[in-house]
Motif scaffolding. Sequence first.
Motif, mmCIF file in Angstrom:
data_model
loop_
_atom_site.group_PDB
_atom_site.id
_atom_site.type_symbol
_atom_site.label_atom_id
_atom_site.label_comp_id
_atom_site.label_asym_id
_atom_site.label_seq_id
_atom_site.Cartn_x
_atom_site.Cartn_y
_atom_site.Cartn_z
ATOM 1 N N LEU A 193 0.831 -1.206 0.000
ATOM 2 C CA LEU A 193 0.000 0.000 0.000
ATOM 3 C C LEU A 193 0.869 1.261 0.000
ATOM 4 O O LEU A 193 0.559 2.248 -0.680
ATOM 5 N N HIS A 194 1.956 1.229 0.766
ATOM 6 C CA HIS A 194 2.848 2.387 0.805
ATOM 7 C C HIS A 194 3.497 2.597 -0.562
ATOM 8 O O HIS A 194 3.618 3.740 -1.039
ATOM 9 N N ALA A 195 3.905 1.522 -1.215
ATOM 10 C CA ALA A 195 4.520 1.626 -2.535
ATOM 11 C C ALA A 195 3.539 2.150 -3.574
ATOM 12 O O ALA A 195 3.957 2.781 -4.567
ATOM 13 N N ARG A 196 2.262 1.950 -3.354
ATOM 14 C CA ARG A 196 1.229 2.441 -4.274
ATOM 15 C C ARG A 196 0.843 3.879 -3.970
ATOM 16 O O ARG A 196 -0.116 4.410 -4.533
ATOM 17 N N GLY A 197 1.551 4.506 -3.037
ATOM 18 C CA GLY A 197 1.315 5.912 -2.745
ATOM 19 C C GLY A 197 0.251 6.177 -1.696
ATOM 20 O O GLY A 197 -0.183 7.325 -1.521
ATOM 21 N N ARG A 198 -0.165 5.160 -0.960
ATOM 22 C CA ARG A 198 -1.194 5.335 0.076
ATOM 23 C C ARG A 198 -0.511 5.679 1.398
ATOM 24 O O ARG A 198 0.463 5.025 1.792
ATOM 25 N N ARG A 227 6.559 1.649 9.919
ATOM 26 C CA ARG A 227 7.272 2.395 10.954
ATOM 27 C C ARG A 227 8.412 3.216 10.332
ATOM 28 O O ARG A 227 9.172 2.729 9.510
ATOM 29 N N GLY A 228 8.482 4.494 10.709
ATOM 30 C CA GLY A 228 9.514 5.363 10.176
ATOM 31 C C GLY A 228 9.138 6.034 8.870
ATOM 32 O O GLY A 228 9.938 6.803 8.326
ATOM 33 N N THR A 229 7.932 5.755 8.343
ATOM 34 C CA THR A 229 7.472 6.417 7.117
ATOM 35 C C THR A 229 6.497 7.528 7.486
ATOM 36 O O THR A 229 6.201 7.760 8.667
ATOM 37 N N ASP A 230 5.962 8.193 6.471
ATOM 38 C CA ASP A 230 4.988 9.263 6.711
ATOM 39 C C ASP A 230 3.552 8.748 6.721
ATOM 40 O O ASP A 230 2.607 9.538 6.683
ATOM 41 N N ALA A 231 3.376 7.433 6.766
ATOM 42 C CA ALA A 231 2.027 6.854 6.744
ATOM 43 C C ALA A 231 1.436 6.761 8.145
ATOM 44 O O ALA A 231 2.165 6.621 9.133
ATOM 45 N N THR A 232 0.114 6.842 8.236
ATOM 46 C CA THR A 232 -0.610 6.647 9.493
ATOM 47 C C THR A 232 -1.453 5.379 9.386
ATOM 48 O O THR A 232 -1.828 4.959 8.285
ATOM 49 N N VAL A 233 -1.742 4.771 10.532
ATOM 50 C CA VAL A 233 -2.523 3.533 10.571
ATOM 51 C C VAL A 233 -3.727 3.724 11.486
ATOM 52 O O VAL A 233 -3.579 4.180 12.622
ATOM 53 N N THR A 234 -4.917 3.359 10.974
ATOM 54 C CA THR A 234 -6.149 3.438 11.751
ATOM 55 C C THR A 234 -6.807 2.073 11.780
ATOM 56 O O THR A 234 -7.052 1.473 10.716
ATOM 57 N N GLU A 235 -7.070 1.543 12.961
ATOM 58 C CA GLU A 235 -7.747 0.248 13.064
ATOM 59 C C GLU A 235 -9.244 0.433 12.865
ATOM 60 O O GLU A 235 -9.848 1.356 13.413
ATOM 61 N N LEU A 236 -9.850 -0.472 12.093
ATOM 62 C CA LEU A 236 -11.265 -0.392 11.745
ATOM 63 C C LEU A 236 -11.962 -1.680 12.175
ATOM 64 O O LEU A 236 -11.992 -2.664 11.428
ATOM 65 N N PRO A 237 -12.514 -1.739 13.393
ATOM 66 C CA PRO A 237 -13.236 -2.937 13.822
ATOM 67 C C PRO A 237 -14.439 -3.197 12.913
ATOM 68 O O PRO A 237 -15.182 -2.273 12.574
ATOM 69 N N PRO A 283 -9.858 1.631 -7.352
ATOM 70 C CA PRO A 283 -8.902 2.102 -6.338
ATOM 71 C C PRO A 283 -8.684 3.618 -6.331
ATOM 72 O O PRO A 283 -7.819 4.094 -5.608
ATOM 73 N N GLU A 284 -9.433 4.365 -7.148
ATOM 74 C CA GLU A 284 -9.144 5.793 -7.263
ATOM 75 C C GLU A 284 -9.212 6.513 -5.916
ATOM 76 O O GLU A 284 -8.305 7.278 -5.550
ATOM 77 N N ASP A 285 -10.295 6.264 -5.155
ATOM 78 C CA ASP A 285 -10.454 6.923 -3.861
ATOM 79 C C ASP A 285 -9.779 6.146 -2.734
ATOM 80 O O ASP A 285 -9.239 6.747 -1.791
ATOM 81 N N ILE A 286 -9.842 4.841 -2.824
ATOM 82 C CA ILE A 286 -9.272 4.011 -1.760
ATOM 83 C C ILE A 286 -8.816 2.676 -2.349
ATOM 84 O O ILE A 286 -9.534 2.052 -3.146
ATOM 85 N N ALA A 287 -7.618 2.266 -2.006
ATOM 86 C CA ALA A 287 -7.102 0.963 -2.431
ATOM 87 C C ALA A 287 -7.469 -0.082 -1.376
ATOM 88 O O ALA A 287 -7.469 0.209 -0.181
ATOM 89 N N VAL A 288 -7.786 -1.293 -1.824
ATOM 90 C CA VAL A 288 -8.202 -2.366 -0.909
ATOM 91 C C VAL A 288 -7.345 -3.603 -1.157
ATOM 92 O O VAL A 288 -7.170 -4.031 -2.303
ATOM 93 N N VAL A 289 -6.821 -4.164 -0.076
ATOM 94 C CA VAL A 289 -6.015 -5.394 -0.141
ATOM 95 C C VAL A 289 -6.551 -6.383 0.895
ATOM 96 O O VAL A 289 -6.789 -6.011 2.047
ATOM 97 N N GLY A 290 -6.744 -7.630 0.486
ATOM 98 C CA GLY A 290 -7.171 -8.676 1.410
ATOM 99 C C GLY A 290 -6.036 -9.653 1.686
ATOM 100 O O GLY A 290 -4.860 -9.338 1.519
ATOM 101 N N ALA A 291 -6.402 -10.856 2.097
ATOM 102 C CA ALA A 291 -5.407 -11.909 2.339
ATOM 103 C C ALA A 291 -6.092 -13.260 2.169
ATOM 104 O O ALA A 291 -7.278 -13.402 2.481
ATOM 105 N N ASP A 292 -5.359 -14.233 1.685
ATOM 106 C CA ASP A 292 -5.769 -15.635 1.465
ATOM 107 C C ASP A 292 -5.832 -15.992 -0.014
ATOM 108 O O ASP A 292 -5.794 -17.159 -0.359
ATOM 109 N N ASP A 293 -6.003 -14.994 -0.908
ATOM 110 C CA ASP A 293 -6.042 -15.244 -2.352
ATOM 111 C C ASP A 293 -7.125 -16.247 -2.724
ATOM 112 O O ASP A 293 -6.859 -17.268 -3.384
#
Length: 348
Positions: A193-198, A227-237, A283-293
Amino acid sequence: MRYVMVQIPKPPSAASPTPHSVPTSADVARLAGVSRATVSYVLNNTSAVRISEPTRRRVRQAAKELGYVPHAAARSLRAGHSRMVLMSAPAIAMGELYGRFINDLQWALSRLDYTVVQYSTAGLRGDEAARAWAELRPVAVLVPDVEVGSEGVAVLKRAGARAVVTFGPERVDGAHALLMDHDAVGRCAGAHLHARGRRRIGVVVPEETGLDTYSRPRVEGLREALRGTDATVTELPLACTEESAAELAARWPELGIDGVFAYNDEYAMLFMRALQDEGVRIPEDIAVVGADDLMLGRLLRPRLSTVHIDLPSGRDLAELVDRAVRDSGGEPETHKVLGASVVQRDSS
């Protein structure tokens, strides 16, 4: 008025069915024209004795005709141990990926002549659960390490278990360990996500009880990657319901996030659909990534980006179990598993 009493004869009761005697190996031997020892060798898949294939077919056919199956308890007494592998049934829904892994493992163990039993110990945890498993006298036990400690492993071994295999983030003394690095899943997603500019990244965290064992390491892995980048993280229950997803998606303007990593593909697809219902462009407004493929993620529009997870093959784990049963006095093995890599598609 005259009354006439008529006696209706009682019909004879149906004869009770003659109880069928339970077929024995001696019956199979007589029908197949072989010795009882040969029957035992064939039906127990003994490889140490050379028996021709026509004889094997004749014995199996006789057993099928008679409805004979070997007596597990008697076989265990002769061998000195059972062929039962006990798996702790998860108390939570583990998803399609885990289900495929379990099916693969059960098939592989059955090919090695083990019987797999899934045991649900609802309400029991740790050493109490281990005592319940021990009552069945399994030859091996496969269990998430969060459910058993070193004392539980000792209880199982005293009850005759030749192998205890745990899978999770940490080792348990006395047990073979498959170390699953769930942090790596989060690290992959965060770096992508960081590499994609998010830069304002949300992490979907399941509200369902029990999943935090697996979701928390993924969150920490994502935080570590950023960690150490300009990105912020928000948990979304998020609960796994359409209503919960709709409520969270409605808050998108105030959240101000431009990227989301979801615990797995199911939560990612649920949240993505709710975002689209709110008019949010992906993905224009928000990029989404899951897990498990999961396959279903490839059928969405846009196609879901995901973290592909490499679980150990069922065959490899079955061979570990068999090796541990045969050499119960050997040192416990430790294997690092759960490789992770990003599969980029349209949603990111």
